[in-house]
Structure formats: C-alpha cells, structure tokens
Write a protein that holds these residues in place. Structure first.
Motif, mmCIF file in Angstrom:
data_model
loop_
_atom_site.group_PDB
_atom_site.id
_atom_site.type_symbol
_atom_site.label_atom_id
_atom_site.label_comp_id
_atom_site.label_asym_id
_atom_site.label_seq_id
_atom_site.Cartn_x
_atom_site.Cartn_y
_atom_site.Cartn_z
ATOM 1 N N LEU A 1 -10.348 9.246 -11.334
ATOM 2 C CA LEU A 1 -9.136 8.657 -10.767
ATOM 3 C C LEU A 1 -8.138 8.331 -11.873
ATOM 4 O O LEU A 1 -6.952 8.640 -11.770
ATOM 5 N N ALA A 2 -8.634 7.711 -12.944
ATOM 6 C CA ALA A 2 -7.757 7.343 -14.055
ATOM 7 C C ALA A 2 -7.130 8.575 -14.700
ATOM 8 O O ALA A 2 -5.937 8.574 -15.026
ATOM 9 N N GLU A 3 -7.907 9.631 -14.863
ATOM 10 C CA GLU A 3 -7.374 10.855 -15.467
ATOM 11 C C GLU A 3 -6.299 11.487 -14.585
ATOM 12 O O GLU A 3 -5.251 11.910 -15.067
ATOM 13 N N ARG A 4 -6.558 11.540 -13.266
ATOM 14 C CA ARG A 4 -5.553 12.100 -12.350
ATOM 15 C C ARG A 4 -4.281 11.262 -12.358
ATOM 16 O O ARG A 4 -3.167 11.791 -12.349
ATOM 17 N N LEU A 5 -4.441 9.941 -12.400
ATOM 18 C CA LEU A 5 -3.291 9.048 -12.432
ATOM 19 C C LEU A 5 -2.456 9.280 -13.686
ATOM 20 O O LEU A 5 -1.225 9.383 -13.621
ATOM 21 N N ILE A 6 -3.107 9.384 -14.826
ATOM 22 C CA ILE A 6 -2.384 9.606 -16.080
ATOM 23 C C ILE A 6 -1.652 10.937 -16.049
ATOM 24 O O ILE A 6 -0.507 11.046 -16.488
ATOM 25 N N MET A 7 -2.276 11.959 -15.475
ATOM 26 C CA MET A 7 -1.608 13.254 -15.371
ATOM 27 C C MET A 7 -0.383 13.166 -14.453
ATOM 28 O O MET A 7 0.662 13.741 -14.745
ATOM 29 N N ARG A 8 -0.504 12.405 -13.362
ATOM 30 C CA ARG A 8 0.651 12.216 -12.467
ATOM 31 C C ARG A 8 1.770 11.455 -13.165
ATOM 32 O O ARG A 8 2.944 11.779 -13.011
ATOM 33 N N LEU A 9 1.402 10.410 -13.897
ATOM 34 C CA LEU A 9 2.412 9.644 -14.630
ATOM 35 C C LEU A 9 3.131 10.526 -15.644
ATOM 36 O O LEU A 9 4.356 10.444 -15.798
ATOM 37 N N LYS A 10 2.370 11.365 -16.323
ATOM 38 C CA LYS A 10 2.962 12.262 -17.318
ATOM 39 C C LYS A 10 3.914 13.248 -16.649
ATOM 40 O O LYS A 10 5.031 13.466 -17.123
ATOM 41 N N ALA A 11 3.497 13.824 -15.521
ATOM 42 C CA ALA A 11 4.324 14.806 -14.812
ATOM 43 C C ALA A 11 5.606 14.179 -14.263
ATOM 44 O O ALA A 11 6.648 14.830 -14.213
ATOM 45 N N SER A 12 5.535 12.914 -13.878
ATOM 46 C CA SER A 12 6.707 12.246 -13.307
ATOM 47 C C SER A 12 7.600 11.599 -14.361
ATOM 48 O O SER A 12 8.647 11.057 -14.031
ATOM 49 N N GLY A 13 7.163 11.611 -15.619
ATOM 50 C CA GLY A 13 7.956 10.998 -16.682
ATOM 51 C C GLY A 13 7.733 9.503 -16.821
ATOM 52 O O GLY A 13 8.444 8.846 -17.588
ATOM 53 N N LEU A 14 6.767 8.932 -16.114
ATOM 54 C CA LEU A 14 6.501 7.494 -16.197
ATOM 55 C C LEU A 14 5.506 7.126 -17.289
ATOM 56 O O LEU A 14 5.319 5.955 -17.582
ATOM 57 N N ALA B 1 0.830 -1.204 0.000
ATOM 58 C CA ALA B 1 0.000 0.000 0.000
ATOM 59 C C ALA B 1 0.865 1.254 0.000
ATOM 60 O O ALA B 1 0.596 2.196 -0.746
ATOM 61 N N ALA B 2 1.907 1.258 0.821
ATOM 62 C CA ALA B 2 2.773 2.438 0.911
ATOM 63 C C ALA B 2 3.520 2.679 -0.400
ATOM 64 O O ALA B 2 3.626 3.823 -0.856
ATOM 65 N N CYS B 3 4.010 1.621 -1.014
ATOM 66 C CA CYS B 3 4.761 1.767 -2.260
ATOM 67 C C CYS B 3 3.864 2.247 -3.404
ATOM 68 O O CYS B 3 4.254 3.110 -4.182
ATOM 69 N N VAL B 4 2.662 1.696 -3.497
ATOM 70 C CA VAL B 4 1.731 2.110 -4.544
ATOM 71 C C VAL B 4 1.355 3.576 -4.352
ATOM 72 O O VAL B 4 1.341 4.358 -5.307
ATOM 73 N N MET B 5 1.089 3.974 -3.115
ATOM 74 C CA MET B 5 0.741 5.365 -2.832
ATOM 75 C C MET B 5 1.911 6.299 -3.136
ATOM 76 O O MET B 5 1.735 7.343 -3.763
ATOM 77 N N ASP B 6 3.111 5.918 -2.726
ATOM 78 C CA ASP B 6 4.289 6.767 -2.960
ATOM 79 C C ASP B 6 4.644 6.863 -4.440
ATOM 80 O O ASP B 6 5.077 7.902 -4.913
ATOM 81 N N THR B 7 4.472 5.775 -5.179
ATOM 82 C CA THR B 7 4.861 5.742 -6.587
ATOM 83 C C THR B 7 3.818 6.394 -7.496
ATOM 84 O O THR B 7 4.161 7.184 -8.366
ATOM 85 N N PHE B 8 2.539 6.066 -7.283
ATOM 86 C CA PHE B 8 1.494 6.515 -8.195
ATOM 87 C C PHE B 8 0.471 7.465 -7.569
ATOM 88 O O PHE B 8 -0.331 8.055 -8.286
ATOM 89 N N GLY B 9 0.439 7.557 -6.252
ATOM 90 C CA GLY B 9 -0.528 8.421 -5.592
ATOM 91 C C GLY B 9 -1.936 7.859 -5.592
ATOM 92 O O GLY B 9 -2.912 8.611 -5.576
ATOM 93 N N ILE B 10 -2.060 6.529 -5.635
ATOM 94 C CA ILE B 10 -3.370 5.878 -5.593
ATOM 95 C C ILE B 10 -3.370 4.830 -4.495
ATOM 96 O O ILE B 10 -2.320 4.401 -4.020
ATOM 97 N N SER B 11 -4.565 4.403 -4.100
ATOM 98 C CA SER B 11 -4.663 3.382 -3.054
ATOM 99 C C SER B 11 -4.335 2.008 -3.623
ATOM 100 O O SER B 11 -4.411 1.775 -4.834
#
Length: 104
Positions: free
Chosen positions: A77-90, A50-60
């Motif tokens: 949730l999916a849209e926010r996740l994709i935006m986070r992935l884009k911002a982090s370069g993932l 849970a901690a790793c998923v939250m720290d890496t992607f910001g999701i539960s």
C-alpha cells in the motif's frame, strides 16, 4: 542511532526512501511512512473525509488514519501510494536533511 533499512530491495528501490520498517508489526510486509511525508500529505488534503482522502491519494480513510497516527501499513500500500504521489507531483523532492528511510 538509526540505521538504514535492511530490506533486500532498499538499496535499489527509490520508493524506500520514504518508508520506515515497523518491527512492532511482527511482519516483514509492514512499514510506516515517514512522519514528515505524512505531514506533507496532510497539507495537501482539503478535508479529512473518506471521499476526499480517496480522491486525493487513492487510499481508504482507514489507511490514512493509520498513517496519520504513525501505525504500520502494508508495504505494498505504501509503495503504491508513493508512486501515485510521484505521478501526481505531490511527492516532495526531499523531506528533510537526514534520510527518511531508517530503522527503529
């Protein structure tokens, strides 16, 4: 044959490239992430905790398990996740030869 997603924002929304409508969810607000994107994310996840998923992607961890098992998640949730992935370069430039944004 799979068709392009018919969401009103799909034509102008670059995030929708990685989302798949979830008709079995019976809700317009639900979608699935493309399995190739989820596999790509899994390769960048150091551990399935849970901690790793939250720290890496910001999701539960619950959201991660749903995506990993190809179950519908909220579109917001999916849209926010994709935006986070884009911002982090993932976020990958492309996840395959064909378009990921398809209907089922």
């Amino acid at each position: 044959m799979l068709k392009a997603f018919d969401h009103p924002r799909a034509a102008c929304d670059p995030l929708s490239e990685f989302l798949i409508r979830a008709p079995d969810a019976r809700s317009f607000r639900m979608c699935r992430l493309d399995r190739r994107l989820v596999a790509h994310m899994g390769r960048h996840l150091p551990a399935q905790t849970a901690a790793c998923v939250m720290d890496t992607f910001g999701i539960s961890i619950n959201s991660w398990v749903k995506m990993r098992e190809d179950q519908p998640v909220r579109r917001a949730l999916a849209e926010r996740l994709i935006m986070r992935l884009k911002a982090s370069g993932l976020l990958p430039e492309s996840i395959g030869d064909d378009a990921a944004m398809t209907c089922r």
